[in-house]
Design a protein around this motif. Structure first.
Motif, PDB file in Angstrom:
ATOM      1  N   ASP A   1       0.840  -1.197   0.000  1.00 11.73           N
ATOM      2  CA  ASP A   1       0.000   0.000   0.000  1.00 11.73           C
ATOM      3  C   ASP A   1       0.877   1.250   0.000  1.00 11.73           C
ATOM      4  O   ASP A   1       0.498   2.282  -0.549  1.00 11.73           O
ATOM      5  N   VAL A   2       2.035   1.146   0.674  1.00 12.27           N
ATOM      6  CA  VAL A   2       2.934   2.290   0.857  1.00 12.27           C
ATOM      7  C   VAL A   2       4.348   1.887   0.454  1.00 12.27           C
ATOM      8  O   VAL A   2       4.820   0.812   0.815  1.00 12.27           O
ATOM      9  N   TYR A   3       4.980   2.774  -0.291  1.00 12.44           N
ATOM     10  CA  TYR A   3       6.396   2.635  -0.619  1.00 12.44           C
ATOM     11  C   TYR A   3       7.122   3.678   0.212  1.00 12.44           C
ATOM     12  O   TYR A   3       6.865   4.876   0.084  1.00 12.44           O
ATOM     13  N   LEU A   4       8.003   3.246   1.098  1.00 12.55           N
ATOM     14  CA  LEU A   4       8.691   4.142   2.027  1.00 12.55           C
ATOM     15  C   LEU A   4      10.177   4.146   1.720  1.00 12.55           C
ATOM     16  O   LEU A   4      10.849   3.123   1.833  1.00 12.55           O
ATOM     17  N   LEU A   5      10.696   5.301   1.325  1.00 12.04           N
ATOM     18  CA  LEU A   5      12.101   5.445   0.971  1.00 12.04           C
ATOM     19  C   LEU A   5      12.830   6.193   2.076  1.00 12.04           C
ATOM     20  O   LEU A   5      12.392   7.269   2.495  1.00 12.04           O
ATOM     21  N   THR A   6      13.936   5.620   2.544  1.00 12.96           N
ATOM     22  CA  THR A   6      14.725   6.273   3.592  1.00 12.96           C
ATOM     23  C   THR A   6      16.117   6.667   3.115  1.00 12.96           C
ATOM     24  O   THR A   6      16.914   7.157   3.899  1.00 12.96           O
ATOM     25  N   ASP A   7      16.402   6.447   1.840  1.00 15.54           N
ATOM     26  CA  ASP A   7      17.726   6.717   1.277  1.00 15.54           C
ATOM     27  C   ASP A   7      17.564   7.507  -0.017  1.00 15.54           C
ATOM     28  O   ASP A   7      17.202   6.942  -1.048  1.00 15.54           O
ATOM     29  N   LEU A   8      17.832   8.807   0.026  1.00 17.34           N
ATOM     30  CA  LEU A   8      17.632   9.659  -1.143  1.00 17.34           C
ATOM     31  C   LEU A   8      18.529   9.279  -2.314  1.00 17.34           C
ATOM     32  O   LEU A   8      18.215   9.616  -3.456  1.00 17.34           O
ATOM     33  N   GLU A   9      19.620   8.584  -2.062  1.00 18.26           N
ATOM     34  CA  GLU A   9      20.463   8.127  -3.159  1.00 18.26           C
ATOM     35  C   GLU A   9      19.750   7.097  -4.026  1.00 18.26           C
ATOM     36  O   GLU A   9      20.172   6.817  -5.143  1.00 18.26           O
ATOM     37  N   GLN A  10      18.666   6.541  -3.523  1.00 20.73           N
ATOM     38  CA  GLN A  10      17.879   5.569  -4.278  1.00 20.73           C
ATOM     39  C   GLN A  10      16.570   6.173  -4.775  1.00 20.73           C
ATOM     40  O   GLN A  10      15.579   5.472  -4.979  1.00 20.73           O
ATOM     41  N   ALA A  11      16.554   7.470  -4.998  1.00 21.66           N
ATOM     42  CA  ALA A  11      15.330   8.162  -5.430  1.00 21.66           C
ATOM     43  C   ALA A  11      14.783   7.629  -6.749  1.00 21.66           C
ATOM     44  O   ALA A  11      13.571   7.643  -6.972  1.00 21.66           O
ATOM     45  N   THR A  12      15.647   7.124  -7.620  1.00 21.75           N
ATOM     46  CA  THR A  12      15.152   6.561  -8.880  1.00 21.75           C
ATOM     47  C   THR A  12      14.262   5.345  -8.648  1.00 21.75           C
ATOM     48  O   THR A  12      13.461   4.989  -9.509  1.00 21.75           O
ATOM     49  N   SER A  13      14.384   4.730  -7.489  1.00 17.54           N
ATOM     50  CA  SER A  13      13.549   3.573  -7.188  1.00 17.54           C
ATOM     51  C   SER A  13      12.077   3.945  -7.055  1.00 17.54           C
ATOM     52  O   SER A  13      11.208   3.083  -7.178  1.00 17.54           O
ATOM     53  N   ILE A  14      11.784   5.212  -6.827  1.00 13.91           N
ATOM     54  CA  ILE A  14      10.384   5.653  -6.759  1.00 13.91           C
ATOM     55  C   ILE A  14       9.702   5.395  -8.098  1.00 13.91           C
ATOM     56  O   ILE A  14       8.596   4.851  -8.155  1.00 13.91           O
TER      57      ILE A  14
ATOM     58  N   ARG B   1       1.135   4.586  -2.429  1.00 19.83           N
ATOM     59  CA  ARG B   1       1.357   5.863  -1.752  1.00 19.83           C
ATOM     60  C   ARG B   1       2.853   5.929  -1.466  1.00 19.83           C
ATOM     61  O   ARG B   1       3.402   5.046  -0.806  1.00 19.83           O
ATOM     62  N   VAL B   2       3.518   6.955  -1.956  1.00 19.00           N
ATOM     63  CA  VAL B   2       4.968   7.077  -1.824  1.00 19.00           C
ATOM     64  C   VAL B   2       5.291   8.065  -0.708  1.00 19.00           C
ATOM     65  O   VAL B   2       4.862   9.220  -0.739  1.00 19.00           O
ATOM     66  N   VAL B   3       6.068   7.587   0.272  1.00 20.38           N
ATOM     67  CA  VAL B   3       6.486   8.399   1.406  1.00 20.38           C
ATOM     68  C   VAL B   3       8.008   8.367   1.471  1.00 20.38           C
ATOM     69  O   VAL B   3       8.614   7.302   1.379  1.00 20.38           O
ATOM     70  N   VAL B   4       8.600   9.542   1.627  1.00 20.88           N
ATOM     71  CA  VAL B   4      10.045   9.638   1.796  1.00 20.88           C
ATOM     72  C   VAL B   4      10.307  10.104   3.218  1.00 20.88           C
ATOM     73  O   VAL B   4       9.764  11.124   3.650  1.00 20.88           O
ATOM     74  N   TYR B   5      11.118   9.351   3.943  1.00 20.72           N
ATOM     75  CA  TYR B   5      11.478   9.678   5.320  1.00 20.72           C
ATOM     76  C   TYR B   5      12.991   9.797   5.361  1.00 20.72           C
ATOM     77  O   TYR B   5      13.714   8.828   5.633  1.00 20.72           O
ATOM     78  N   ALA B   6      13.490  10.987   5.018  1.00 21.90           N
ATOM     79  CA  ALA B   6      14.933  11.187   4.904  1.00 21.90           C
ATOM     80  C   ALA B   6      15.245  12.674   4.919  1.00 21.90           C
ATOM     81  O   ALA B   6      14.402  13.506   4.604  1.00 21.90           O
ATOM     82  N   GLU B   7      16.487  12.984   5.277  1.00 18.49           N
ATOM     83  CA  GLU B   7      16.987  14.356   5.219  1.00 18.49           C
ATOM     84  C   GLU B   7      17.380  14.690   3.784  1.00 18.49           C
ATOM     85  O   GLU B   7      17.831  13.822   3.051  1.00 18.49           O
TER      86      GLU B   7
ATOM     87  N   THR C   1       5.916  11.607  -5.496  1.00 18.21           N
ATOM     88  CA  THR C   1       5.930  11.379  -4.052  1.00 18.21           C
ATOM     89  C   THR C   1       4.734  12.054  -3.399  1.00 18.21           C
ATOM     90  O   THR C   1       4.420  13.204  -3.691  1.00 18.21           O
ATOM     91  N   ASP C   2       4.075  11.340  -2.507  1.00 13.97           N
ATOM     92  CA  ASP C   2       2.900  11.867  -1.819  1.00 13.97           C
ATOM     93  C   ASP C   2       3.250  12.643  -0.556  1.00 13.97           C
ATOM     94  O   ASP C   2       2.567  13.592  -0.200  1.00 13.97           O
ATOM     95  N   LEU C   3       4.307  12.211   0.143  1.00 21.14           N
ATOM     96  CA  LEU C   3       4.656  12.831   1.416  1.00 21.14           C
ATOM     97  C   LEU C   3       6.162  12.742   1.627  1.00 21.14           C
ATOM     98  O   LEU C   3       6.752  11.683   1.446  1.00 21.14           O
ATOM     99  N   VAL C   4       6.768  13.869   2.009  1.00 26.79           N
ATOM    100  CA  VAL C   4       8.189  13.904   2.343  1.00 26.79           C
ATOM    101  C   VAL C   4       8.308  14.381   3.782  1.00 26.79           C
ATOM    102  O   VAL C   4       7.770  15.438   4.135  1.00 26.79           O
TER     103      VAL C   4
END
Length: 106
Positions: free
Chosen positions: A46-59, A70-76, A87-90
């Motif tokens: 249901d949710v794709y959660l990315l914690t590594d911005l170096e892998q942004a292409t994976s979105i 639903r794409v959520v990024v949890y990263a600086e 991306t739905d939420l950063v």
């Protein structure tokens, strides 16, 4: 409501534990390529959660495999433009802790 979450990247902020504590099912794909995402169950997520911005292409890969994620990024840091459009939420982990994010995903 239980969500199925596919997490890509290191989990330095312990968000997987917070999601599981809320009753969500979390599968981790260390690398966000097609085989890694499929092995981690992206087709059922249901949710794709990315914690590594170096892998942004994976979105883009995840959205190609499962369009209604639903794409959520949890990263600086900041996402490249192509990724931010999908991306739905950063969330910056310095501003909001993993427990609060886990609660808000529902």
């Amino acid at each position: 409501m239980t969500l199925r979450v596919t997490l890509v990247g290191a989990d330095e902020g312990a968000i997987a534990n917070a999601l599981e504590a809320e009753g969500h099912d979390v599968q981790i794909a260390p690398i966000g390529n097609r085989p890694g995402l499929e092995e981690a169950g992206i087709h059922d997520a249901d949710v794709y959660l990315l914690t590594d911005l170096e892998q942004a292409t994976s979105i883009a890969v995840a959205k190609d495999l499962e369009d209604d994620l639903r794409v959520v990024v949890y990263a600086e840091g900041s996402l490249p433009d192509f990724a931010s459009r999908q991306t739905d939420l950063v969330v910056d982990p310095n501003l909001l802790g993993p427990d609060a994010v886990a609660e808000e995903l529902e």
